[in-house]
Design a protein around this motif. Structure first.
Motif, PDB file in Angstrom:
ATOM      1  N   GLY A 183      -9.335   2.473   5.987  1.00 55.44           N
ATOM      2  CA  GLY A 183     -10.713   2.251   5.584  1.00 55.44           C
ATOM      3  C   GLY A 183     -10.962   0.845   5.086  1.00 55.44           C
ATOM      4  O   GLY A 183     -12.066   0.308   5.242  1.00 55.44           O
ATOM      5  N   HIS A 184      -9.940   0.213   4.505  1.00 53.83           N
ATOM      6  CA  HIS A 184     -10.086  -1.165   4.028  1.00 53.83           C
ATOM      7  C   HIS A 184     -10.292  -2.148   5.182  1.00 53.83           C
ATOM      8  O   HIS A 184     -10.835  -3.234   4.988  1.00 53.83           O
ATOM      9  CB  HIS A 184      -8.846  -1.582   3.234  1.00 53.83           C
ATOM     10  CG  HIS A 184      -8.782  -0.955   1.879  1.00 53.83           C
ATOM     11  ND1 HIS A 184      -7.648  -0.975   1.092  1.00 53.83           N
ATOM     12  CD2 HIS A 184      -9.715  -0.278   1.153  1.00 53.83           C
ATOM     13  CE1 HIS A 184      -7.878  -0.349  -0.043  1.00 53.83           C
ATOM     14  NE2 HIS A 184      -9.129   0.093  -0.029  1.00 53.83           N
ATOM     15  N   GLY A 185      -9.848  -1.778   6.364  1.00 51.53           N
ATOM     16  CA  GLY A 185     -10.015  -2.675   7.505  1.00 51.53           C
ATOM     17  C   GLY A 185     -11.446  -2.779   7.978  1.00 51.53           C
ATOM     18  O   GLY A 185     -11.810  -3.715   8.706  1.00 51.53           O
ATOM     19  N   ARG A 235       0.840  -1.193   0.000  1.00 56.29           N
ATOM     20  CA  ARG A 235       0.000   0.000   0.000  1.00 56.29           C
ATOM     21  C   ARG A 235       0.883   1.253   0.000  1.00 56.29           C
ATOM     22  O   ARG A 235       1.758   1.415   0.861  1.00 56.29           O
ATOM     23  CB  ARG A 235      -0.871   0.002   1.250  1.00 56.29           C
ATOM     24  CG  ARG A 235      -1.761   1.227   1.421  1.00 56.29           C
ATOM     25  CD  ARG A 235      -2.927   1.209   0.461  1.00 56.29           C
ATOM     26  NE  ARG A 235      -3.891   2.247   0.782  1.00 56.29           N
ATOM     27  CZ  ARG A 235      -4.977   2.496   0.065  1.00 56.29           C
ATOM     28  NH1 ARG A 235      -5.238   1.747  -1.010  1.00 56.29           N
ATOM     29  NH2 ARG A 235      -5.810   3.453   0.416  1.00 56.29           N
ATOM     30  N   GLU A 236       0.671   2.135  -0.956  1.00 60.43           N
ATOM     31  CA  GLU A 236       1.514   3.330  -1.056  1.00 60.43           C
ATOM     32  C   GLU A 236       0.755   4.596  -0.692  1.00 60.43           C
ATOM     33  O   GLU A 236      -0.455   4.714  -0.948  1.00 60.43           O
ATOM     34  CB  GLU A 236       2.081   3.463  -2.478  1.00 60.43           C
ATOM     35  CG  GLU A 236       3.088   2.385  -2.839  1.00 60.43           C
ATOM     36  CD  GLU A 236       3.835   2.699  -4.111  1.00 60.43           C
ATOM     37  OE1 GLU A 236       3.566   3.765  -4.732  1.00 60.43           O
ATOM     38  OE2 GLU A 236       4.708   1.892  -4.495  1.00 60.43           O
ATOM     39  N   ALA A 237       1.444   5.504  -0.079  1.00 56.32           N
ATOM     40  CA  ALA A 237       0.911   6.831   0.237  1.00 56.32           C
ATOM     41  C   ALA A 237       2.059   7.833   0.142  1.00 56.32           C
ATOM     42  O   ALA A 237       3.164   7.573   0.644  1.00 56.32           O
ATOM     43  CB  ALA A 237       0.311   6.852   1.636  1.00 56.32           C
ATOM     44  N   PHE A 238       1.812   8.946  -0.501  1.00 56.57           N
ATOM     45  CA  PHE A 238       2.836   9.980  -0.691  1.00 56.57           C
ATOM     46  C   PHE A 238       4.081   9.418  -1.387  1.00 56.57           C
ATOM     47  O   PHE A 238       5.221   9.740  -1.036  1.00 56.57           O
ATOM     48  CB  PHE A 238       3.207  10.628   0.643  1.00 56.57           C
ATOM     49  CG  PHE A 238       2.032  11.204   1.369  1.00 56.57           C
ATOM     50  CD1 PHE A 238       1.433  12.385   0.931  1.00 56.57           C
ATOM     51  CD2 PHE A 238       1.498  10.556   2.481  1.00 56.57           C
ATOM     52  CE1 PHE A 238       0.348  12.906   1.592  1.00 56.57           C
ATOM     53  CE2 PHE A 238       0.407  11.074   3.154  1.00 56.57           C
ATOM     54  CZ  PHE A 238      -0.178  12.268   2.707  1.00 56.57           C
ATOM     55  N   ASP A 286      -5.417  -3.516  15.887  1.00 50.14           N
ATOM     56  CA  ASP A 286      -4.301  -2.964  15.115  1.00 50.14           C
ATOM     57  C   ASP A 286      -4.358  -3.420  13.667  1.00 50.14           C
ATOM     58  O   ASP A 286      -3.980  -2.668  12.753  1.00 50.14           O
ATOM     59  CB  ASP A 286      -2.970  -3.389  15.743  1.00 50.14           C
ATOM     60  CG  ASP A 286      -2.685  -2.667  17.050  1.00 50.14           C
ATOM     61  OD1 ASP A 286      -3.408  -1.705  17.358  1.00 50.14           O
ATOM     62  OD2 ASP A 286      -1.738  -3.072  17.759  1.00 50.14           O
ATOM     63  N   GLY A 287      -4.806  -4.652  13.438  1.00 51.31           N
ATOM     64  CA  GLY A 287      -4.932  -5.127  12.062  1.00 51.31           C
ATOM     65  C   GLY A 287      -5.911  -4.280  11.274  1.00 51.31           C
ATOM     66  O   GLY A 287      -5.638  -3.889  10.124  1.00 51.31           O
ATOM     67  N   VAL A 288      -7.053  -3.984  11.878  1.00 49.43           N
ATOM     68  CA  VAL A 288      -8.042  -3.125  11.225  1.00 49.43           C
ATOM     69  C   VAL A 288      -7.472  -1.732  11.017  1.00 49.43           C
ATOM     70  O   VAL A 288      -7.636  -1.111   9.953  1.00 49.43           O
ATOM     71  CB  VAL A 288      -9.344  -3.063  12.059  1.00 49.43           C
ATOM     72  CG1 VAL A 288     -10.277  -1.986  11.522  1.00 49.43           C
ATOM     73  CG2 VAL A 288     -10.038  -4.421  12.065  1.00 49.43           C
ATOM     74  N   GLN A 289      -6.772  -1.224  12.017  1.00 47.41           N
ATOM     75  CA  GLN A 289      -6.210   0.130  11.940  1.00 47.41           C
ATOM     76  C   GLN A 289      -5.172   0.245  10.827  1.00 47.41           C
ATOM     77  O   GLN A 289      -5.129   1.243  10.093  1.00 47.41           O
ATOM     78  CB  GLN A 289      -5.570   0.491  13.284  1.00 47.41           C
ATOM     79  CG  GLN A 289      -5.018   1.901  13.366  1.00 47.41           C
ATOM     80  CD  GLN A 289      -6.104   2.955  13.405  1.00 47.41           C
ATOM     81  OE1 GLN A 289      -7.237   2.657  13.753  1.00 47.41           O
ATOM     82  NE2 GLN A 289      -5.761   4.171  13.024  1.00 47.41           N
ATOM     83  N   LEU A 290      -4.351  -0.782  10.664  1.00 49.60           N
ATOM     84  CA  LEU A 290      -3.299  -0.739   9.648  1.00 49.60           C
ATOM     85  C   LEU A 290      -3.863  -0.735   8.231  1.00 49.60           C
ATOM     86  O   LEU A 290      -3.229  -0.229   7.308  1.00 49.60           O
ATOM     87  CB  LEU A 290      -2.349  -1.924   9.831  1.00 49.60           C
ATOM     88  CG  LEU A 290      -1.359  -1.796  10.998  1.00 49.60           C
ATOM     89  CD1 LEU A 290      -0.744  -3.131  11.340  1.00 49.60           C
ATOM     90  CD2 LEU A 290      -0.270  -0.777  10.654  1.00 49.60           C
ATOM     91  N   LEU A 291      -5.057  -1.282   8.060  1.00 48.70           N
ATOM     92  CA  LEU A 291      -5.683  -1.275   6.742  1.00 48.70           C
ATOM     93  C   LEU A 291      -6.486  -0.006   6.489  1.00 48.70           C
ATOM     94  O   LEU A 291      -7.026   0.184   5.393  1.00 48.70           O
ATOM     95  CB  LEU A 291      -6.591  -2.504   6.566  1.00 48.70           C
ATOM     96  CG  LEU A 291      -5.930  -3.709   5.872  1.00 48.70           C
ATOM     97  CD1 LEU A 291      -4.824  -4.286   6.745  1.00 48.70           C
ATOM     98  CD2 LEU A 291      -6.963  -4.772   5.537  1.00 48.70           C
TER      99      LEU A 291
END
Length: 435
Positions: free
Chosen positions: A407-409, A335-338, A400-405
């Motif tokens: 909105g996808h989480g 997953r890329e950002a900036f 944390d798993g949900v947080q790392l994704l």
């Protein structure tokens, strides 16, 4: 972690049972299984035979059979035996090739498919803790192997793993604490090809529930036991033919065997946030009358049941936590950002590292608790730690798993939201599974 004098007996017995099953071809596991069987046979060990026995009520006349405890080598060794590696290897393959692909549908339908359940029966899951002379796979009991199996299956899907392991919990309870009559009456149905749905019911729908002080009661009346109360979180309850239920009798917690056809037994759906594939139900006991011989073990055996169950839940949490870790680790690298992978962000990298650290701590304590239990040593401290870490870390890893994704989480496109819901169950569930 386990006895090393006979490292291949039970593993090779399981693998040969699997290799002879037509399910292997349907599930695409033939190649992996044959490879494992070949390696086992090459080491010079032969498979133990399994017996198909017809269910019938029997009046016991002798001493109950028990599996022996493994000898203690005196060495601190966390390496699984070759036996355990073979079993876990096949279970990992089954979890990744069968349970994982079926998880979304099973969760949506609140049901583990009949095909999946029948295949795990053919794999001999209910035989691992049944004495060999009663149709089981080994003369020695291994709680560590049970923990490793639960962990491997849960890495595929916790809900389906619980549904598959529930009958094995009942078979284990009767093997460990049943009288000769109880063993002869019920265990043959768990060692044949048609394993019945069965459930270990300890939980109750009350706030701050304490499994050692069940609200469900049993009272003696006219040479019988009369049971009243409500149990919750009963796996596949509407299908179950046999229950092992926790009640209070004379001020002490006890286990009682109850057949589903007993008058006064009623069931209702018990929809849950997680473990939806386990088809959880609520069981009501309204003046259910059973013979006093239905009592299973002693009050201390009940307490041991709670300990074995808590270790099993910790193992399930470790397996699902591993699934979360493996998924988010790859996600943050892709997953890329900036203009760069978000894994390059220090806060993201530290969160993933913390998941790995928490998993290692949970897993080590769980295996230590299982090892001490199978050796008959006091494991109160280790079981309490495993329970606490499973509850705390399970919830944190899921969050944390949900947080790392991001909105996808939150959406069902990714499995992390389901794993989050399943992991939340670990802190509140009692009974159901045993190691």
């Amino acid at each position: 972690m386990a006895n090393r004098k006979d490292p291949m007996g039970i593993g090779l017995a399981v693998l040969n049972r699997i290799a002879s099953s037509p399910a292997i071809d349907r599930l695409g596991l033939r190649k992996a299984t044959e490879r494992a069987v070949y390696q086992g046979a090459k080491s010079g060990f032969q498979a133990a035979g399994t017996a198909n026995r017809t269910f019938k009520r029997v009046s016991g006349s002798g001493k109950a059979r028990r599996q022996s405890r493994p000898s203690d080598s005196g060495l601190f060794d966390l390496t699984p035996t070759e036996d355990q590696q073979m079993i876990v290897g096949v279970m990992n393959e089954f979890a990744s090739e069968v349970l994982r692909p079926a998880a979304e549908e099973a969760d949506a339908n609140d049901l583990t498919s009949k095909e999946v359940l029948s295949q795990t029966s053919e794999f001999g899951l209910t035989l691992l803790n049944v004495p060999e002379e009663l149709g089981g796979l080994s003369e020695e009991r291994s709680a560590v192997t049970g923990a490793l199996v639960a962990e491997a299956l849960s890495e595929g899907d916790m809900g389906q793993a619980v549904a598959c392991l529930a009958p094995a919990a009942v078979a284990t309870a009767i093997s460990l604490w049943g009288s000769d009559e109880q063993q002869q009456t019920y265990l043959p149905s768990f060692t044949g090809d048609d394993v019945p749905a069965a459930a270990l019911a300890l939980s109750e729908p009350t706030a701050l529930f304490d499994p050692l002080r069940p609200a469900a009661t049993a009272r003696r009346e006219g040479g019988s036991l009369v049971l009243d109360g409500i149990k919750s979180g009963v796996v596949r309850g509407t299908e179950a033919e046999l229950f092992v239920i926790g009640v209070e009798l004379d001020g002490e917690p006890r286990l009682v065997i109850v057949e589903s056809g007993s008058e006064g037994v009623s069931l209702a759906e018990d929809p849950s946030m997680g473990l939806r594939a386990a088809s959880l139900t609520r069981l009501k006991l309204d003046g259910v009358r059973v013979e006093e011989s239905a009592l299973l073990g002693t009050s201390e055996d009940y307490r041991e049941c709670v300990r074995l169950s808590r270790v099993a839940w910790a193992a399930l949490a470790a397996g699902t936590g591993k699934a979360v870790f493996d998924y988010v680790k790859e996600y943050v690298k892709g997953r890329e950002a900036f203009g760069e992978p978000i894994a390059h962000r220090q806060s993201v990298a530290f969160m993933v590292a913390n998941i790995a650290i928490e998993l290692e701590g949970l897993r080590l304590v769980t295996l230590k608790a299982a090892s001490r239990l199978e050796q008959g040593r006091d494991a109160s401290r280790e079981v309490a730690l495993a329970r606490r870490l499973a509850a705390d870390y399970g919830m944190k890893i899921g969050t944390d798993g949900v947080q790392l994704l991001g909105g996808h989480g939150f959406v069902k496109e990714h499995p992390v939201e389901r794993w989050y819901r399943d992991l939340r169950a670990v802190a509140v569930m009692e009974g159901v599974v045993l190691v």
